[in-house]
Structure formats: structure tokens, C-alpha cells
Write a protein that holds these residues in place. Structure first.
Motif, PDB file in Angstrom:
ATOM      1  N   VAL A  72       3.709   6.802  -0.748  1.00 57.09           N
ATOM      2  CA  VAL A  72       4.086   7.322   0.578  1.00 57.09           C
ATOM      3  C   VAL A  72       5.568   7.702   0.556  1.00 57.09           C
ATOM      4  O   VAL A  72       6.395   6.966   0.008  1.00 57.09           O
ATOM      5  N   LYS A 130       2.024   1.707  -3.580  1.00 61.17           N
ATOM      6  CA  LYS A 130       0.946   2.109  -4.487  1.00 61.17           C
ATOM      7  C   LYS A 130       0.522   3.552  -4.257  1.00 61.17           C
ATOM      8  O   LYS A 130       0.204   4.285  -5.201  1.00 61.17           O
ATOM      9  N   GLN A 131       0.485   3.964  -2.975  1.00 56.24           N
ATOM     10  CA  GLN A 131      -0.007   5.302  -2.637  1.00 56.24           C
ATOM     11  C   GLN A 131       1.082   6.359  -2.694  1.00 56.24           C
ATOM     12  O   GLN A 131       0.830   7.538  -2.419  1.00 56.24           O
ATOM     13  N   ARG A 161       7.687   5.153   4.966  1.00 56.00           N
ATOM     14  CA  ARG A 161       7.309   3.807   4.558  1.00 56.00           C
ATOM     15  C   ARG A 161       7.768   2.749   5.572  1.00 56.00           C
ATOM     16  O   ARG A 161       8.692   2.976   6.350  1.00 56.00           O
ATOM     17  N   GLN A 202       0.824  -1.206   0.000  1.00 61.08           N
ATOM     18  CA  GLN A 202       0.000   0.000   0.000  1.00 61.08           C
ATOM     19  C   GLN A 202       0.862   1.261   0.000  1.00 61.08           C
ATOM     20  O   GLN A 202       0.536   2.244  -0.670  1.00 61.08           O
ATOM     21  N   ASP A 203       1.947   1.234   0.766  1.00 61.50           N
ATOM     22  CA  ASP A 203       2.869   2.382   0.789  1.00 61.50           C
ATOM     23  C   ASP A 203       3.403   2.683  -0.604  1.00 61.50           C
ATOM     24  O   ASP A 203       3.497   3.841  -1.019  1.00 61.50           O
TER      25      ASP A 203
END
Length: 496
Positions: free
Chosen positions: A285, A282-283, A290, A279-280
């Protein structure tokens, strides 16, 4: 000749000043302090392996019964022991912003396993903890419960074979260490460590090596107390290279296997952390926010280390006290059996919450044998002690002596007695087995679930009593981070 004499006088004077100046630190602040000796301060008994550090602090604690706090020296570094539980609660909660750091040095290049939740500070700690919290939600714990119960069933099968040994008895300390290691294996790593069945298990072997307080670690502690900057020059590891390589290889192989075999429903902590990493990325961050590979491995390491050791010790101390107090054991057994009868001989996740007396037994065990007997914090900015004109300087260390609170008659009457009923009404501010405030133990609910599940299954079926090899009273390892027994806890186990 005269210059040599003058030079010698100057060197001796500087050395005398270096050794003795800290001795007046607390007097200058007008704070009561224990008598210190040059160079070693108040902790020589710990440094030379004569006493556990919590016992060293407890001696000071008991010597100043009227003081809310008392100063000591750790080598040359001042440390303020907080004797008043209400002030300790304020430091850990309301005034947390002044004491959010534990002051433990992290060197990710030299010692990457130190970059875990216990040691992190500031925004990095806050960000990491917020990402890991969902792993310990009620929903996640409910999903993990069948894994814990499976380990408890294997423990039951092992005890079936062990029951009836008259002389030597069963070493419940080692047995509980195997059980808790297997639980961590399944709940955190999604792996069957098989330590209950395999006496040569590499996971149990590596677990024993993690908490050896070697001379190199003692040297690291001394360097930090003398001057933390020395650690950057004299590079000493906190964890052995063997342990580091073991965990990196374990996690690398496990994650690689999962990527090659997707689609399985997994409820363990490692899966959650891998999901966070995805998720880190993909988004988008920022990199400094992270969950990096280093943070992932370090936190899995601390979940393993802290998870099995503290739980194993608490469970073994609990069985020891139940063996010494058969009336309490029988009362706990009656509650468990009555509930199991109403549930058709099985206990699910929700049913464990109905074992109120067993909860009191666990609370009393954690009081008498707090697995983490001290909480230490660094003053991160000047702090005015409440109702005084005393200002604590930035970087001063303060210590919350949890073991001392738990054994102080002021907070718990007749503290050496094992009395679960005392927790029907008690001083909540002085009871700190998992810490308090924002840095309270993240895994406390998992630990309590694991311990109740284990005890409910084995107490219902087996009677524990002392045998010829039972060591009374228990002695503690002087060179240990946790409150760890210095010898096997041998008990007679009889199937009912």
C-alpha cells in the motif's frame, strides 16, 4: 511632529478597521446575527472560563427563535450557528461533500497525538476510517462483550463494599470513570488497567490530565480564530508532552510484548490495527495511505480519551437522574430482573438488545446531557444555503448546536424533564448525541453496549438515591471539551 501625528492617525485607523470590519460580516450577507464586541466577538464568557461553550451558543440560539441560522463572531472569525435541525441534517448527510472537514489543524511533528480520526480530513480520514470500521462490527463487539462483562463484575464487587454509606455517599462520576477506563483498557489495548482496584492507577491519573483545558490550549484556539497560519509560527501543543510520552511508551511496550509472544487469540482494537499495518506492508500500500505508527498511536489515544470520558459522564448522569426519579429507576429494574429471571440470572450479548426500556433511559440521558454538545464543520467550497441566494464562502465555520436542539421545546416537549417515554416517538433529525452522517461517532455501538452492560448489572442489584452531598442541579465545567460535571456526583447506594 506632524509626521508623527499622521503616522499615529494611520495606525489608529488601521487598528479600528481591523477590530470593527468583521462586525459587519453577517449584515453584508443579510444574515441575522448576535451583537458582537470588538476583539472578543461573542465568546468572551468561554475564553474567560465563565461558561461552557455550548451554553454560550445556547444563549444566542434562544435569542433568535424565528431564524433558521444566526451568525456570531469568535474573536474576528465568523461562525454560522445552524438553528434548524433539518438543515443541520442536510449539512451532515446529503451535503456532506461541502462540509467534510472539521477544520482542526494537525502538526504531526510538534503534536503527533492530534493525527487521529476526529481531526483528519479528506481522503486521509476516509481511508483511516474504512480501515478501523471492522473493529466495531457486531462480530467484534460480541467477542469483546465478555471483557466488558468482567469489568462490570468488578464494578459490582466495588459497589458491594460502598453500599450503605449514608452521609457522603459514593462519587459515581469517579466510579464510572474507573469502570470505563478499565473497559477501554481491555477492549482497546488488551490490558488490565486495574483502575477499579488501584486508587493510584497511572491510567486514571493520565486520563484526568487529558481534558484539562489549559491556558495554552485556549491560546491555541485564539490563534486559530485570528489566523490559522499563526499556529505554524507560534508552536503550541494541544496535548502535553507527558501524555504523549505515556502513550508512546505504553503502545511500544505492548506491541513489543505481543511480537515476542505470538499465537494468542486477541480481540482488541490494538490487535486489529497491528494486523492492518502488517497487511499494508505485505500488499505494498502506498505510504501516504498506510496506517503509520503515528496514526496508530494517535487513534489509540483518541479511543482511550473519548471512550472513557463520554461513557463515564453519560453513566454518571444516568444514575443521577435515576436517583432523582425513583419511579423510572424501579421500572428499569423490573425490566432487567424479569429478563434475568428468564435467562437464569445472566445476560449475554444478545439479551441486552431485549432491554427496551433501559434503551429509552439511555437515549433520554444522552438527550439531556449530550456528551459532545456541539458539532463543528468547515465549508470546504462555496455553499448555497437552500432556498436562498446566500452563498457561504469556503473556510467559513458552521456549528450544529446539539445541546440546544436537545433542550428546545420545539423538538422535545418539556425538555428539562427526564422522560424516557418521549423516545417512543420523537424528531430523529434533532437527536444527535453521536453526530450524524459519514462522520458519526465510530464507537457509538461499543459505547452503548458498555453502558447497557454496566447499568443492567448494577441497577438490578443496587438502589441509587440522593444524599446530603448530592449537588442539585448539576453544574458543568466551563473549561472542558465535553459536557463534564464541575463537581462529584455523590449518590447513596443501597444493596437491594
Amino acid at each position: 511632529m506632524i509626521y508623527a501625528i499622521l503616522f499615529s492617525i494611520i495606525i489608529i485607523s488601521l487598528l479600528y478597521y481591523y477590530l470593527t470590519y468583521p462586525l459587519g460580516y453577517w449584515k453584508r450577507l443579510k444574515i441575522a446575527s448576535a451583537d458582537s464586541v470588538p476583539l472578543f466577538g461573542n465568546i468572551s464568557d468561554f475564553l474567560f472560563g465563565r461558561k461552557h461553550i455550548s451554553i454560550v451558543y445556547d444563549v444566542v440560539y434562544k435569542s433568535f427563535p424565528e431564524e433558521p441560522y444566526v451568525g456570531i463572531l469568535e474573536l474576528r472569525s465568523p461562525n454560522l450557528i445552524i438553528r434548524d435541525a433539518s438543515l443541520a441534517h442536510r449539512i451532515l448527510t446529503k451535503d456532506y461533500e461541502y462540509f467534510y472537514d472539521r477544520g482542526i489543524e494537525i502538526d504531526e511533528e510538534l503534536d503527533p497525538l492530534t493525527a487521529h480520526l476526529v481531526n483528519l480530513s479528506g481522503s486521509r480520514w476516509k481511508n483511516t476510517r474504512s480501515k478501523l470500521m471492522p473493529a466495531f462490527s457486531s462480530g467484534k463487539l460480541k467477542q469483546m462483550y465478555p471483557l466488558i462483562d468482567d469489568c462490570a463484575k468488578e464494578l459490582d464487587q466495588y459497589l458491594e463494599q460502598e453500599s450503605g454509606r449514608e452521609e457522603a455517599g459514593t462519587d459515581v462520576r469517579e466510579l464510572m470513570a474507573k469502570f470505563s477506563t478499565d473497559v477501554i483498557g481491555r477492549c482497546a489495548f488488551g490490558l488490565d488497567f486495574n483502575t477499579m482496584k488501584d486508587p493510584e492507577s497511572s491510567f486514571r491519573s493520565i486520563g484526568k490530565k487529558i481534558f484539562v483545558l489549559s491556558w495554552s490550549i485556549v491560546a491555541r484556539i485564539c490563534l486559530r480564530l485570528i489566523n490559522p497560519r499563526l499556529l505554524k509560527w507560534i508552536r503550541i501543543r494541544s496535548t502535553s508532552k507527558e501524555v504523549e510520552v505515556f502513550f508512546y511508551n505504553l503502545l511500544y511496550d505492548t506491541i513489543k510484548f505481543r511480537k515476542m509472544n505470538p499465537g494468542q487469540d486477541r480481540y482488541d482494537i490494538l490487535q486489529l490495527m497491528c494486523h492492518i499495518q502488517e497487511q499494508d506492508e505485505k500488499q505494498g500500500v502506498p505510504k501516504d495511505e498506510r496506517l503509520t505508527d503515528t496514526l496508530l498511536v494517535a487513534n489509540m489515544f483518541v479511543f482511550f480519551a473519548g471512550g472513557f470520558e463520554t461513557t463515564a459522564s453519560t453513566l454518571s448522569y444516568c444514575l443521577y437522574e435515576l436517583a432523582l426519579n425513583p419511579d423510572i429507576q424501579e421500572k428499569a429494574r423490573a425490566e432487567i430482573c424479569q429478563l434475568m429471571e428468564s435467562k437464569n440470572s445472566s445476560l449475554d450479548y444478545d439479551s441486552l438488545n431485549e432491554l427496551n426500556y433501559l434503551e429509552l433511559v439511555l437515549m433520554e440521558t444522552l438527550r439531556k446531557y449530550a456528551p459532545i454538545p456541539l458539532a463543528s464543520r468547515i465549508c470546504t467550497r462555496p455553499y448555497n444555503l437552500p432556498n436562498t441566494s446566500i452563498v457561504l464562502k469556503e473556510k467559513l465555520r458552521v456549528t450544529i448546536p446539539i445541546h440546544s436542539y436537545h433542550h428546545d421545546p420545539k423538538y422535545f416537549s418539556n425538555p428539562e424533564a427526564f422522560c424516557p417515554e418521549r423516545f417512543k416517538e420523537y424528531d430523529k433529525l434533532a437527536y444527535l448525541p453521536f453526530g450524524d452522517g459519514p462522520r458519526i461517532c465510530i464507537g457509538l455501538r461499543l459505547a452503548k453496549l458498555e453502558m447497557k452492560s454496566c447499568l443492567a448489572r448494577i441497577i438490578a442489584k443496587y438502589e441509587f438515591s440522593v444524599c446530603s452531598q448530592t449537588k442539585i442541579p448539576i453544574e458543568f465545567k466551563s473549561r472542558s471539551i465535553f459536557l463534564t460535571p464541575n463537581h462529584p456526583i455523590n449518590l447513596k447506594v443501597r444493596k437491594i
